[in-house]
Scaffold this motif. Structure first.
Motif, PDB file in Angstrom:
ATOM      1  N   UNK A   4     -25.781  17.108 -44.857  1.00 30.83           N
ATOM      2  CA  UNK A   4     -24.953  18.184 -45.403  1.00 30.83           C
ATOM      3  C   UNK A   4     -23.944  17.649 -46.408  1.00 30.83           C
ATOM      4  N   UNK A   5     -23.296  16.540 -46.064  1.00 33.86           N
ATOM      5  CA  UNK A   5     -22.331  15.927 -46.975  1.00 33.86           C
ATOM      6  C   UNK A   5     -23.001  15.498 -48.273  1.00 33.86           C
ATOM      7  N   UNK A   6     -24.170  14.882 -48.148  1.00 27.00           N
ATOM      8  CA  UNK A   6     -24.901  14.415 -49.315  1.00 27.00           C
ATOM      9  C   UNK A   6     -25.243  15.585 -50.242  1.00 27.00           C
ATOM     10  N   UNK A   7     -25.754  16.658 -49.662  1.00 24.62           N
ATOM     11  CA  UNK A   7     -26.121  17.827 -50.465  1.00 24.62           C
ATOM     12  C   UNK A   7     -24.895  18.434 -51.153  1.00 24.62           C
ATOM     13  N   UNK A  44     -34.889  15.660 -59.404  1.00 28.84           N
ATOM     14  CA  UNK A  44     -34.334  14.421 -59.953  1.00 28.84           C
ATOM     15  C   UNK A  44     -34.053  13.381 -58.864  1.00 28.84           C
ATOM     16  N   UNK A  45     -33.539  13.842 -57.730  1.00 27.47           N
ATOM     17  CA  UNK A  45     -33.177  12.932 -56.640  1.00 27.47           C
ATOM     18  C   UNK A  45     -34.329  12.656 -55.670  1.00 27.47           C
ATOM     19  N   UNK A 102     -33.881  11.918 -47.652  1.00 30.47           N
ATOM     20  CA  UNK A 102     -34.412  10.700 -47.027  1.00 30.47           C
ATOM     21  C   UNK A 102     -33.275   9.794 -46.559  1.00 30.47           C
ATOM     22  N   UNK A 103     -33.565   8.964 -45.588  1.00 27.88           N
ATOM     23  CA  UNK A 103     -32.567   8.039 -45.074  1.00 27.88           C
ATOM     24  C   UNK A 103     -32.143   7.035 -46.152  1.00 27.88           C
ATOM     25  N   UNK A 104     -33.039   6.721 -47.090  1.00 25.37           N
ATOM     26  CA  UNK A 104     -32.682   5.832 -48.207  1.00 25.37           C
ATOM     27  C   UNK A 104     -31.570   6.435 -49.051  1.00 25.37           C
ATOM     28  N   UNK A 105     -31.703   7.713 -49.361  1.00 30.53           N
ATOM     29  CA  UNK A 105     -30.668   8.381 -50.156  1.00 30.53           C
ATOM     30  C   UNK A 105     -29.359   8.483 -49.363  1.00 30.53           C
TER      31      UNK A 105
END
Length: 108
Positions: A4-7, A44-45, A102-105
């Motif tokens: 959620x934070x990433x988004x 893009x991501x 993804x966990x990488x991102x």
């Protein structure tokens, strides 16, 4: 970092959440133009999109999933086609989706 934070930080930046319900902190609804921006950022991501749902005046209007198109959630062809179908079918809809970062991102 949580999904959620990433988004919020990388995808939903500068976009208006049109959800005014009790779940507005966890489920984002976007205008057609804002959702088009979301889709561009997802592609893009390399973020996966599992399900797209449209709303007309707060009522569910239509749902599409990556399984409907027999595509991976990260394949932008399915969600671009689905978005175009919804967009040309009726204007003025709001859009919501479920995502997979993804966990990488998330580790960035």
């Amino acid at each position: 970092m949580k999904q959620t934070e990433f988004l919020e930080k990388n995808v939903f930046t500068d976009l208006k959440n049109r959800n005014d319900g009790d779940d507005k902190e966890t489920i984002y609804h976007f205008s057609e133009s804002d959702f088009e921006t979301v889709l561009q950022r997802l592609e893009h991501l390399g973020i996966g999109l599992y399900q797209m749902e449209t709303f007309d005046n707060g009522e569910s209007h239509g749902i599409a999933t990556h399984n409907d198109f027999k595509k991976k959630a990260t394949d932008p062809r399915w969600y671009k086609k689905s978005f175009l179908t919804f967009k040309t079918g009726q204007s003025g809809l709001s859009y919501s989706a479920t995502y997979k970062v993804s966990s990488k991102l998330l580790a960035r």
